[in-house]
Write an enzyme that holds these catalytic residues in place. Structure first.
Site, PDB file in Angstrom:
ATOM      1  N   GLU A  68       8.318 -14.381 -12.032  1.00  0.00           N
ATOM      2  CA  GLU A  68       7.031 -13.143 -11.419  1.00  0.00           C
ATOM      3  C   GLU A  68       5.983 -12.065 -12.112  1.00  0.00           C
ATOM      4  O   GLU A  68       5.732 -11.742 -12.564  1.00  0.00           O
ATOM      5  CB  GLU A  68       8.347 -11.672 -11.089  1.00  0.00           C
TER       6      GLU A  68
ATOM      7  N   GLU B 150      17.717 -16.082  -9.532  1.00  0.00           N
ATOM      8  CA  GLU B 150      17.242 -15.574  -9.667  1.00  0.00           C
ATOM      9  C   GLU B 150      16.475 -15.057 -11.257  1.00  0.00           C
ATOM     10  O   GLU B 150      15.346 -14.399 -11.124  1.00  0.00           O
ATOM     11  CB  GLU B 150      18.481 -13.763  -9.957  1.00  0.00           C
TER      12      GLU B 150
ATOM     13  N   LYS C  92      12.319 -14.116 -11.823  1.00  0.00           N
ATOM     14  CA  LYS C  92      12.480 -13.297 -12.720  1.00  0.00           C
ATOM     15  C   LYS C  92      11.519 -13.022 -13.882  1.00  0.00           C
ATOM     16  O   LYS C  92      10.290 -12.801 -14.320  1.00  0.00           O
ATOM     17  CB  LYS C  92      13.786 -12.124 -13.250  1.00  0.00           C
TER      18      LYS C  92
ATOM     19  N   ARG D 140       4.288  -0.208  -5.038  1.00  0.00           N
ATOM     20  CA  ARG D 140       3.489  -0.576  -3.579  1.00  0.00           C
ATOM     21  C   ARG D 140       2.047  -1.237  -3.394  1.00  0.00           C
ATOM     22  O   ARG D 140       1.893  -2.152  -2.445  1.00  0.00           O
ATOM     23  CB  ARG D 140       3.350   0.383  -2.748  1.00  0.00           C
TER      24      ARG D 140
ATOM     25  N   ASN E  23      -1.428   1.890   5.637  1.00  0.00           N
ATOM     26  CA  ASN E  23      -0.193   1.307   5.298  1.00  0.00           C
ATOM     27  C   ASN E  23       0.041   0.550   6.810  1.00  0.00           C
ATOM     28  O   ASN E  23       0.233   0.955   7.427  1.00  0.00           O
ATOM     29  CB  ASN E  23       1.030   1.781   4.273  1.00  0.00           C
ATOM     30  N   GLY E  24      -0.291  -0.873   6.060  1.00  0.00           N
ATOM     31  CA  GLY E  24       0.126  -1.453   7.165  1.00  0.00           C
ATOM     32  C   GLY E  24      -0.928  -2.879   7.656  1.00  0.00           C
ATOM     33  O   GLY E  24      -1.614  -2.974   6.444  1.00  0.00           O
TER      34      GLY E  24
ATOM     35  N   HIS F 145      18.478 -36.654 -10.174  1.00  0.00           N
ATOM     36  CA  HIS F 145      17.605 -37.069  -9.059  1.00  0.00           C
ATOM     37  C   HIS F 145      16.642 -37.081  -8.773  1.00  0.00           C
ATOM     38  O   HIS F 145      16.225 -37.319  -7.691  1.00  0.00           O
ATOM     39  CB  HIS F 145      18.664 -37.009  -8.160  1.00  0.00           C
TER      40      HIS F 145
ATOM     41  N   TRP G  34      -2.349  -2.552  -1.346  1.00  0.00           N
ATOM     42  CA  TRP G  34      -2.596  -4.748  -2.195  1.00  0.00           C
ATOM     43  C   TRP G  34      -3.276  -4.769  -0.918  1.00  0.00           C
ATOM     44  O   TRP G  34      -2.780  -5.063   0.976  1.00  0.00           O
ATOM     45  CB  TRP G  34      -1.026  -4.339  -1.819  1.00  0.00           C
TER      46      TRP G  34
ATOM     47  N   CYS H  99       0.928  -1.435  -0.250  1.00  0.00           N
ATOM     48  CA  CYS H  99       0.157   0.324  -0.120  1.00  0.00           C
ATOM     49  C   CYS H  99       1.002   1.232   0.183  1.00  0.00           C
ATOM     50  O   CYS H  99       2.206   1.439   0.589  1.00  0.00           O
ATOM     51  CB  CYS H  99      -0.852  -0.177   1.190  1.00  0.00           C
TER      52      CYS H  99
ATOM     53  N   LYS I 263       6.187  -4.472  -4.876  1.00  0.00           N
ATOM     54  CA  LYS I 263       7.655  -4.077  -3.942  1.00  0.00           C
ATOM     55  C   LYS I 263       8.439  -4.528  -3.346  1.00  0.00           C
ATOM     56  O   LYS I 263       8.944  -4.631  -2.462  1.00  0.00           O
ATOM     57  CB  LYS I 263       7.871  -2.830  -5.465  1.00  0.00           C
TER      58      LYS I 263
HETATM   59  C1  G6P Z   1       9.336  -8.224  -2.539  1.00  0.00           C
HETATM   60  C2  G6P Z   1       9.403  -7.817  -3.570  1.00  0.00           C
HETATM   61  C3  G6P Z   1      10.880  -8.783  -4.485  1.00  0.00           C
HETATM   62  C4  G6P Z   1      12.032  -7.863  -3.213  1.00  0.00           C
HETATM   63  C5  G6P Z   1      11.543  -8.699  -2.485  1.00  0.00           C
HETATM   64  C6  G6P Z   1      12.090  -8.291  -1.157  1.00  0.00           C
HETATM   65  O1  G6P Z   1       8.920  -9.674  -2.822  1.00  0.00           O
HETATM   66  O2  G6P Z   1       9.015  -7.960  -5.305  1.00  0.00           O
HETATM   67  O3  G6P Z   1      11.345  -7.728  -5.723  1.00  0.00           O
HETATM   68  O4  G6P Z   1      12.943  -8.943  -3.859  1.00  0.00           O
HETATM   69  O5  G6P Z   1      10.742  -7.940  -2.155  1.00  0.00           O
HETATM   70  O6  G6P Z   1      12.601  -6.556  -1.046  1.00  0.00           O
HETATM   71  P1  G6P Z   1      12.860  -5.982   0.113  1.00  0.00           P
HETATM   72  O7  G6P Z   1      12.915  -4.725  -0.203  1.00  0.00           O
HETATM   73  O8  G6P Z   1      13.630  -6.170   0.985  1.00  0.00           O
HETATM   74  O9  G6P Z   1      14.905  -5.966  -1.222  1.00  0.00           O
END
Ligand code: G6P
Length: 607
Positions: A487, A480, A484, A27, A99-100, A503, A75, A2, A602
């Protein structure tokens, strides 16, 4: 999770709130709303959907006209995304954005119901807070906010307006981030600086339990006890352009292109006479020599940067490194010794689980080191030592440049630690540092593979599932790559240690299934190539990422991506680029919303 904003000043408040919220949509983006004082009355406009849906709604139904108000992009945590659950939420005389999470909202709701407050419209914890504020409101907003702060538990930031206090916005922060912007004759609140950078670069960081009052274009602060507080005005070190797409179609591709500069900006101030020097971050050779074990703890992409860090630190500095997911580490009763170092990596510096790990470390004698991108964020401020990455604002939800700079810091740390511990010579350390300095140039060249990756991505869009394989650093990196892709393309993918495939997981390979093999580690090349042949023999379509000189048998490969060759240990910084581009173009080709993938946000400030 949020985004909240607020404004008091001469401009059209609805326009300012919407403009600020566009910068916070990363957010959360399942609903949006604003509340503005119009002729002394609070008018609310809100809807399920994106901010653009709110704008459309206001075009049809009219937007609130006024000069003070609050706004929100959501969110969902409590209650599905719907018009009713969208913020702002109101009690009789109080309207808020939040927010939170309020952990004890059920108890508070019960208390309110027992006291004849039964008019709850939504499923949200936020509405409960609005009602509680209203319940205690006796005409003194600060007293009422303080009273409520003592009763609610959780991590939150609130923007509040009181019906009988027109043209005034109140804000308070506990855990969740909140900044207060100060322009000429106008003031703002926002969950993050980019939201207000168009209007002002000057801002205050609201601390835990502090209350801000925005009135007549200026701001005053008080603490939990109601005492006035003087705060230091900070200035953002980036401008509006950093938070705009600048001609690119998406933030993600813009941020991929920004990586060479981001790396340069991050490493340059930490290299002195050709040697790594982290002393500006409070890290000296003596400190680096003192650790027995290292824990790297983070979430998502940041955790993957930690995986690369583990391989590099263990290889060069010969210190044992354990990498953990923050949400696991905090509950697994870890054995942290007094001479251990816990490194917390976080782009935002606000991730709830990573923050909780830092609190846990503070209860031990171990030292904490934060590697954080957002200046002044909670994790950065609370850790014993901090290395800021200088990626600038990262807006796309899928992290690219923040990961890249986290890698660059992992290398600096590994090199300096290895040298401090006498595990590498000065010559070796200089040589590695020199190679690191060259990485921006190589990253630039890897970005030139964009069209090749765009083409290969057309082969991925019909896949239901795919695999990433690699060994050693290539395995760490492929984690990673896989994240990516899933996501933003919504294609299921898994990363697997190439040698482990046989395995079990090799049973998943069917005709035409894409397998992306990362083979940049020369010392492991032959073995990885054997694994590639194993999947190819079972029908896989193989896409191999290797350096420009690697010898790969033609019959092992359907598509080859050759990247510039640099020292083997640094190859992840180059090899990550085609993986980002493959994910990006697969998402684009599928017509997905690249920068705002479904269900994600994010900054994850809830557990
Ligand atoms: C969320 C984001 C990711 C990020 C993760 C950790 O899941 O979508 O892209 O890697 O949080 O976030 P931070 O701000 O702690 O790196």
């Amino acid at each position: 999770m949020c985004g909240i904003v607020g404004y008091v000043g001469p401009r059209d408040c609805s326009d300012v709130l919407v403009s600020a919220l566009t910068k916070l949509e990363y957010r959360g983006y399942d609903s949006a709303g604003i509340a503005v004082f119009e002729n002394g009355k609070i008018e609310v406009a809100k809807t399920k959907g994106r901010l653009s849906d709110l704008v459309d709604k206001m075009k049809k139904e009219g937007k609130p006209q006024g000069h003070a108000g609050i706004g929100h992009t959501r969110w969902a945590t409590h209650g599905e995304p719907s018009d009713i659950n969208s913020h702002p939420h109101s009690g009789r005389r109080v309207t808020i954005v939040h927010n939170g999470i309020i952990e004890n909202y059920k108890d508070i709701k019960k208390f309110l119901i027992e006291n004849d407050r039964t008019e709850f419209l939504s499923d949200t914890d936020t509405e409960v807070v609005a009602q509680l504020l209203d319940f205690y409101y006796d005409g003194n907003p600060i007293r009422c906010i303080r009273k409520v702060l003592h009763e609610i538990r959780g991590s939150f930031a609130l923007g509040i307006v009181f019906a009988d206090r027109p043209e005034t916005v109140y804000a308070v922060r506990c855990e969740s981030p909140l900044i207060v912007g100060q322009g000429k004759g106008e003031a703002f609140i926002a969950s993050d600086v980019p939201a207000i950078i168009k209007y002002t670069k000057d801002y205050y960081l609201l601390e835990y339990g502090e209350i801000a009052v925005l009135k007549n274009g200026s701001v005053s602060f008080c603490d939990l006890h109601g005492r006035m507080v003087e705060k230091e005005l900070k200035t953002a070190d980036f401008d509006e352009d950093s938070a705009e797409k600048g001609g690119y179609e998406h933030f993600m591709i813009k941020e991929i292109h920004e990586q060479p500069t981001a790396v340069k900006t991050t490493i340059t101030p930490r290299i002195e006479n050709g040697m790594p020097d982290l002393s500006e971050c409070g890290i000296t050779p003596e400190i680096l020599r003192s650790f027995n074990n290292i824990f790297i703890v983070a979430c998502g992409t940041a955790m993957h940067a930690g995986m690369v860090g583990k391989y590099v630190i263990e290889k060069l500095a010969r210190v044992s490194v354990t990498v953990d997911i923050a949400s696991e580490f905090r509950y697994r009763d870890p054995l942290i010794g007094e001479n251990d170092l816990v490194i917390i990596i976080s782009q935002s510096g606000e991730t709830a689980d990573s923050k909780a790990v830092l609190n846990l470390v503070k209860q031990t004698k171990a030292k904490s080191l934060a590697i954080v991108n957002v200046k002044g964020s909670s994790i950065a401020r609370e850790a014993d030592m901090v290395i800021y990455t200088h990626a600038g604002p990262e807006i796309a939800v899928a992290s690219t440049k923040a990961y890249m700079v986290q890698l660059s810091v992992m290398y600096l740390l590994a090199f300096e630690m290895a040298y401090a511990k006498g595990k590498i010579t000065e010559f070796e350390c200089r040589n590695l540092t020199e190679q690191l300095v060259k990485t921006p140039e190589y990253i630039e060249k890897a970005i030139e593979l964009e069209y090749n990756c765009q083409y290969i991505s057309t082969k991925l869009i019909t896949a239901d599932s795919l695999l990433y394989i690699g060994r050693g650093l290539d395995y760490a990196l492929s984690m990673e790559g896989s994240l990516k892709l899933k996501e933003i393309s919504y294609i299921h993918s898994e990363s697997y240690a190439a040698g482990e495939l046989k395995h079990g997981t090799i049973s998943l390979i069917t005709e035409g299934m894409p397998v992306i093999a990362v083979a940049t580690q020369n010392s492991l090349l032959e073995k990885t190539v054997s694994n590639i042949k194993e999947v190819k023999a079972r029908g896989a379509m193989t896409i191999v990422i290797c350096d420009e000189f690697a010898e790969i048998d033609d019959d092992a490969v359907d598509f080859l991506i050759r990247i510039p060759k640099i020292s083997e240990v640094l190859m992840p910084m180059i090899a990550t680029v085609p993986m980002q581009l493959l994910a990006y173009y697969t998402s684009v080709n599928k017509g997905n919303d690249v920068d705002k993938p479904r269900n994600l946000a994010k900054s994850v400030t809830v557990e």
